[in-house]
Design a protein around this motif. Sequence first.
Motif, PDB file in Angstrom:
ATOM      1  N   UNK A   1       0.849  -1.201   0.000  1.00 30.27           N
ATOM      2  CA  UNK A   1       0.000   0.000   0.000  1.00 30.27           C
ATOM      3  C   UNK A   1       0.884   1.250   0.000  1.00 30.27           C
ATOM      4  N   UNK A   2       1.922   1.224   0.845  1.00 27.14           N
ATOM      5  CA  UNK A   2       2.826   2.379   0.931  1.00 27.14           C
ATOM      6  C   UNK A   2       3.464   2.633  -0.437  1.00 27.14           C
ATOM      7  N   UNK A   3       3.939   1.576  -1.078  1.00 24.75           N
ATOM      8  CA  UNK A   3       4.599   1.759  -2.378  1.00 24.75           C
ATOM      9  C   UNK A   3       3.621   2.323  -3.402  1.00 24.75           C
ATOM     10  N   UNK A   4       2.350   1.887  -3.339  1.00 26.25           N
ATOM     11  CA  UNK A   4       1.342   2.398  -4.286  1.00 26.25           C
ATOM     12  C   UNK A   4       1.060   3.878  -4.029  1.00 26.25           C
ATOM     13  N   UNK A   5       1.390   4.347  -2.826  1.00 29.24           N
ATOM     14  CA  UNK A   5       1.092   5.751  -2.490  1.00 29.24           C
ATOM     15  C   UNK A   5       2.292   6.678  -2.694  1.00 29.24           C
ATOM     16  N   UNK A   6       3.387   6.128  -3.168  1.00 31.28           N
ATOM     17  CA  UNK A   6       4.583   6.961  -3.398  1.00 31.28           C
ATOM     18  C   UNK A   6       4.241   8.136  -4.311  1.00 31.28           C
ATOM     19  N   UNK A   7       4.549   9.335  -3.851  1.00 26.09           N
ATOM     20  CA  UNK A   7       4.285  10.516  -4.671  1.00 26.09           C
ATOM     21  C   UNK A   7       2.848  11.022  -4.600  1.00 26.09           C
ATOM     22  N   UNK A   8       1.985  10.359  -3.837  1.00 27.97           N
ATOM     23  CA  UNK A   8       0.579  10.809  -3.717  1.00 27.97           C
ATOM     24  C   UNK A   8       0.441  11.596  -2.417  1.00 27.97           C
ATOM     25  N   UNK A   9      -0.192  12.775  -2.520  1.00 28.43           N
ATOM     26  CA  UNK A   9      -0.347  13.592  -1.314  1.00 28.43           C
ATOM     27  C   UNK A   9      -1.747  13.366  -0.736  1.00 28.43           C
ATOM     28  N   UNK A  10      -1.860  12.349   0.091  1.00 31.40           N
ATOM     29  CA  UNK A  10      -3.172  12.057   0.693  1.00 31.40           C
ATOM     30  C   UNK A  10      -2.940  11.662   2.154  1.00 31.40           C
ATOM     31  N   UNK A  11      -3.805  12.114   3.053  1.00 34.19           N
ATOM     32  CA  UNK A  11      -3.631  11.686   4.446  1.00 34.19           C
ATOM     33  C   UNK A  11      -3.987  10.209   4.620  1.00 34.19           C
ATOM     34  N   UNK A  12      -3.259   9.546   5.493  1.00 35.86           N
ATOM     35  CA  UNK A  12      -3.542   8.138   5.792  1.00 35.86           C
ATOM     36  C   UNK A  12      -3.643   7.964   7.307  1.00 35.86           C
ATOM     37  N   UNK A  13      -4.735   7.342   7.719  1.00 37.45           N
ATOM     38  CA  UNK A  13      -4.918   7.028   9.137  1.00 37.45           C
ATOM     39  C   UNK A  13      -4.665   5.533   9.308  1.00 37.45           C
ATOM     40  N   UNK A  14      -3.843   5.192  10.282  1.00 34.06           N
ATOM     41  CA  UNK A  14      -3.475   3.785  10.458  1.00 34.06           C
ATOM     42  C   UNK A  14      -4.113   3.259  11.735  1.00 34.06           C
ATOM     43  N   UNK A  15      -5.010   2.284  11.569  1.00 37.29           N
ATOM     44  CA  UNK A  15      -5.589   1.666  12.759  1.00 37.29           C
ATOM     45  C   UNK A  15      -4.534   0.799  13.432  1.00 37.29           C
ATOM     46  N   UNK A  16      -4.665   0.641  14.759  1.00 35.94           N
ATOM     47  CA  UNK A  16      -3.710  -0.229  15.438  1.00 35.94           C
ATOM     48  C   UNK A  16      -3.899  -1.663  14.935  1.00 35.94           C
ATOM     49  N   UNK A  17      -2.804  -2.466  15.003  1.00 35.60           N
ATOM     50  CA  UNK A  17      -2.973  -3.877  14.637  1.00 35.60           C
ATOM     51  C   UNK A  17      -3.914  -4.545  15.650  1.00 35.60           C
ATOM     52  N   UNK A  18      -4.540  -5.657  15.288  1.00 37.52           N
ATOM     53  CA  UNK A  18      -5.485  -6.284  16.217  1.00 37.52           C
ATOM     54  C   UNK A  18      -4.796  -6.764  17.495  1.00 37.52           C
ATOM     55  N   UNK A  19      -3.515  -7.055  17.414  1.00 37.55           N
ATOM     56  CA  UNK A  19      -2.788  -7.485  18.623  1.00 37.55           C
ATOM     57  C   UNK A  19      -2.086  -6.275  19.263  1.00 37.55           C
ATOM     58  N   UNK A  20      -1.929  -6.300  20.586  1.00 32.00           N
ATOM     59  CA  UNK A  20      -1.378  -5.110  21.259  1.00 32.00           C
ATOM     60  C   UNK A  20       0.124  -4.969  21.043  1.00 32.00           C
TER      61      UNK A  20
END
Length: 363
Positions: free
Chosen positions: A122-141
Amino acid sequence: MNSLQILPLQDWGFNFTRPLFISGPCSCESEDQMMETALRLSDKGIHLLRAGIWKPRTRPGMFEGIGKDGLSWLVNAGKQTNKPTCVEVATVQHVEDALEAGIDILWIGARTTVNPFFVQEIASALKGVDIPVLVKNPINPDLQLWLGSMERLNAAGITKLGAIHRGFSVYEKSSYRNLPMWEIPIELRRLYPQMPIIVDPSHICGSRDLIYSVSQKALDLDFDGLMIESHRDPDNAWSDSDQQLTPEQLGEIIASLVVRSSAVDTMFGNELDIWRAQIDRIDNYMLEIMADRMGIARKIGAFKRDNGITILQTNRWDEIFRDRISKATEKELTVDFIRELMEAIHQESIRHQTKIMNNILAD
Ligand code: PEP
Ligand code: MN
């Protein structure tokens, strides 16, 4: 660990105020459901419209999202109500479809954050794209895994980066669907004070009656906003029906939340300083007491070693445990807290005794 470059929320190019409210249905189900939900939400104080288009379901055979068609329904609902939109992406194809449809903000779901391969794609697909990304925590702590996902996105040039705390999955039964384990997002805040952290009470609670208290707690902990699911007809929602609220119920919650100031002004600063000094003193006292207790544990360890007695005598431990829990209850301390505290002390005591038994420490 790389350090993250993060742009503060006010520089993301939207009219976001704090606390930031994100709402919309768990899943987009139809054009009509999307539009009606958005219209009924439009005057409830929300800043950003959400909907799941591709749903990562735990078991097959459940509703797995309406798919690509739903993107334009979400974008139109956003335009109609003058709200930017956000959607969960889990694959490169999702990213491409969401960008093409004109979605404003992406989020990465908890089941994706756990997998560094997916996040990297996903990160590589977003290279050069100016868009905010919110990252949910992983299901495990696991804070490292959460941070790792953000580092991958950051390395691809994403600096409009935020976190969504949606609780952690555990096997034990609990009144929460996902345990909040607040210490983890608090540690994230300590490491990156500038990173926006949005709390998702819907997925923490799993049922609508707990949402108000978790939302208030999130604001009292000074997190930046809330993502709460809302559906025009929650009982008949195709996913997460127990936790969704009608737009009107959400409106009541938003209106009754109390936003307290995090700035300690001089008026009550003095009083706070006094209490904080008392807390420091009590904590230091507690450390001294623990050190004394472990000193005695080492003496007992030496005695047991010299007399050929095992470290653990279950009866004695049972007796201590019951006695401390009954005393704690009289003092208005919760049983869970005392159980965890006594178990931690007991473990440490066993560690000290084991070292003595093995002649590692001088007695
Ligand atoms: C959601 O927000 O609908 C969702 C699937 O959440 P999570 O990734 O937190 O389970
Ligand atoms: Mn959901």
